[in-house]
Scaffold this active site. Structure first.
Site, PDB file in Angstrom:
ATOM      1  N   LYS A 128     -25.719   5.614  30.771  1.00  0.00           N
ATOM      2  CA  LYS A 128     -25.279   4.240  30.552  1.00  0.00           C
ATOM      3  C   LYS A 128     -24.893   3.619  31.896  1.00  0.00           C
ATOM      4  CE  LYS A 128     -21.896   1.796  27.605  1.00  0.00           C
ATOM      5  NZ  LYS A 128     -20.828   2.028  26.597  1.00  0.00           N
ATOM      6  N   SER A 209     -21.168  -0.406  22.452  1.00  0.00           N
ATOM      7  CA  SER A 209     -21.795  -0.967  23.639  1.00  0.00           C
ATOM      8  C   SER A 209     -22.861  -0.069  24.247  1.00  0.00           C
ATOM      9  CB  SER A 209     -20.730  -1.249  24.698  1.00  0.00           C
ATOM     10  OG  SER A 209     -20.121  -0.044  25.140  1.00  0.00           O
ATOM     11  N   SER A 233     -18.237   2.792  20.408  1.00  0.00           N
ATOM     12  CA  SER A 233     -19.417   2.498  21.225  1.00  0.00           C
ATOM     13  C   SER A 233     -20.337   3.675  21.484  1.00  0.00           C
ATOM     14  CB  SER A 233     -18.992   1.878  22.561  1.00  0.00           C
ATOM     15  OG  SER A 233     -18.519   0.567  22.344  1.00  0.00           O
TER      16      SER A 233
END
Length: 548
Positions: A128, A209, A233
């Site tokens: 990420k 996210s 997330s």
């Protein structure tokens, strides 16, 4: 101009050039997609040699010489090139590592010399884009304000992955600033990357996210990915994208070198297509880190090999509590959960149904208060740690940048959360300390711990979430229901596993429990997975139309 300045200027120029045509390009793509939807066509995605492969498959291929780290890496790079900005235009990957193939070559040479570092040797993995890598990739949290930013050192988990022989393949798109910018945001959208799509049905949301990480692994753009979670997330995008996601106990995995929201809840964790692969990845990234004091508590409690807890008969005799509060928001989800509970009983579990976490809902306001305080303090600390060449130095700088670049950064939603955080004082304020103490007491001692002790439970279960909602950039997310908050606020572990489908959209089931109960949760999740095997690859359907 030094390396960092050069990379920053080049990245800004490249990103703005892309953004300069992106709205028009996205409008054209939207028109073409709409035509396809009306025609009822599926996106044309070519077959892929590595579809649904596991780490064991890849290691076996390399051991026999049928595959090499280089050939595997090249296949994934080609897959990204075919699907990320072309074809279905998934927008899951922000950038790939320009050194990935040379790293793969060196790992192949090690293997030829008789050295295999472990189960991740030669395995490409995506990170990420809030996880620091001190290489030729940038770390931006999806924001143009950090375009070109290269940290001074790897995040602890990035260094652990490199040492284990993993190939850091690239950085994934995310909800910008890990979805802590606006109360009207659309999950999966960032100023740098645009919108990450759900690979099952392209006009549905990939959830945030860690949307890019979840979508990429599900779409077979990589074998594995790392996501991060503050509240939901990892588990929400895992559920929405048909994956296994593990949110570890706070402190089991170091937070050092990860762009933060809040140190009392932030953690990184694995996202994979199987429980085994997720367990392997967790064992690699867990560990005590001098840069993160919270990891000291995991000494002697973390594991280097969580695969030893994998047991297909692991549900036998387990006492599992059903938290009914999180049911009832979707009929199809309730039906899938009823089936899951029946299967657990058939596998020998003792199911206590219902159980209640009496404190749930009593710390929602205080959680947000804590996050606002910690976001300002922790983000300012991270930015200062980037050194003198940091493109922005404070949260206030980011707010000002967004305001000055509204067309690129705020075409759909604003930054009210950032403004609220900026108004907060230091972490010595009584309001913050009281909110934090309340959160931890209600979520831990009077929450998950109390419920499990009262009912003598090994784990709790509930739906992770519902079918992915239609993405709506104008009005923001339409979250239907599910679970994440009590585990997130407590800093306790939470695993989601595929539980089935509703209208071709994946649904996950959550297993959660006490601090450092990862071995138990992995055992239960694996037994459930082996008894059901609900995971299936996405088909990149443009829309469900009226069936959605």
């Amino acid at each position: 101009m030094d390396r960092r300045d050069f990379v920053r200027v080049s990245a800004i120029a490249g990103t703005l050039a892309v953004r300069g045509k992106s709205l028009a390009a996205e409008t054209l793509a939207d028109r073409e997609a709409s035509d396809a939807l009306r025609a009822g066509r599926r996106s044309s995605v070519p077959p892929f040699e590595l579809d649904e492969v596991t780490l064991s498959d890849l290691q076996a291929g390399m051991a026999t010489g049928k595959m090499t780290a280089r050939s595997i890496t090249q296949l994934y790079l080609d897959r990204i090139a075919a699907l990320n900005l072309s074809g279905p235009a998934l927008r899951h990957v922000l950038e790939t590592n320009p050194d990935a193939l040379s790293i793969a070559d060196s790992l192949d040479q090690e293997r030829k010399a008789g050295r295999v570092r472990g189960p991740l040797h030669g395995i490409p993995i995506l990170l990420k884009d809030n996880i620091d890598t001190a290489d030729r990739m940038t770390t931006t949290a999806g924001s143009l304000a950090l375009a070109g930013s290269i940290p001074l050192q790897d995040a602890f988990i990035a260094a652990k992955l490199r040492a284990a022989g993993a190939i850091l393949l690239g950085k994934t798109n995310l909800s910008e600033w890990a979805n802590f910018r606006s109360s009207h945001s659309t999950s999966g959208w960032s100023g740098r990357g645009g919108l990450a799509k759900n690979p099952y049905v392209l006009d549905r949301n990939a959830c945030g996210s860690s949307s890019g990480s979840g979508g990429a692994v599900s779409a077979n753009l990589s074998a594995l990915a790392i996501g991060t979670e503050t509240d939901g997330s990892i588990v929400c995008p895992s559920s929405a994208n048909g994956l296994v996601g593990i949110k570890p106990t706070l402190g089991l995995v170091s937070r050092a070198g990860i762009i933060p929201i809040a140190h009392s809840q932030d953690t990184a964790g694995p996202m994979a297509r199987t429980v085994r692969d997720a367990a392997i990845l967790l064992g690699v990234i867990a560990g005590v880190d001098p840069r993160d004091s919270a990891t000291a508590a995991s000494s002697g409690r973390g594991q280097t090999d969580y695969t030893r807890f994998l047991d297909a008969n692991g549900l036998r005799g387990a006492r599992i509590g059903v938290v009914r509060k999180h049911f009832g928001f979707n009929d199809a989800v309730d039906a899938l959960m009823a089936s899951a509970i029946d299967i657990m009983k058939q596998q020998g579990a003792v199911v206590i149904d219902p159980v209640e976490i009496a404190s749930e809902g009593k710390f929602d306001d205080s959680e947000f208060e804590v996050l606002l305080y910690e976001f300002k303090a922790d983000l300012n600390g991270y930015l200062q740690g980037l050194g003198p060449n940091a493109p922005v130095r404070t949260l206030k700088d980011i707010i000002d940048y967004n305001e000055a670049h509204k067309d690129q950064e705020m075409p759909f939603f604003g930054q009210d959360i950032m403004i609220k955080a900026q108004a907060k004082g230091p972490l010595t304020e009584k309001a913050y300390l009281a909110a934090l103490a309340k959160d931890q007491k209600l979520s831990r001692e009077q929450g998950i711990d109390a419920t499990m002790n009262k009912n003598k439970l090994d784990a709790l279960i509930t739906p992770t979430g519902g079918p992915a909602w239609l993405t709506d950039l104008i009005t923001g997310d339409h979250y239907g229901g599910g679970y994440s908050t009590a585990s997130a606020v407590a800093g306790y572990p939470h695993i989601t596993v595929p539980a089935g489908f509703s209208h071709n959209l994946p649904i996950g089931i959550s297993f959660f429990g006490r601090a450092y109960s990862e071995p138990t949760l992995i055992k239960l999740a694996y037994a459930y997975e082996q008894a059901t095997k609900h995971r299936r690859a996405p088909e990149f359907t443009p829309t469900l139309g009226n069936a959605g």
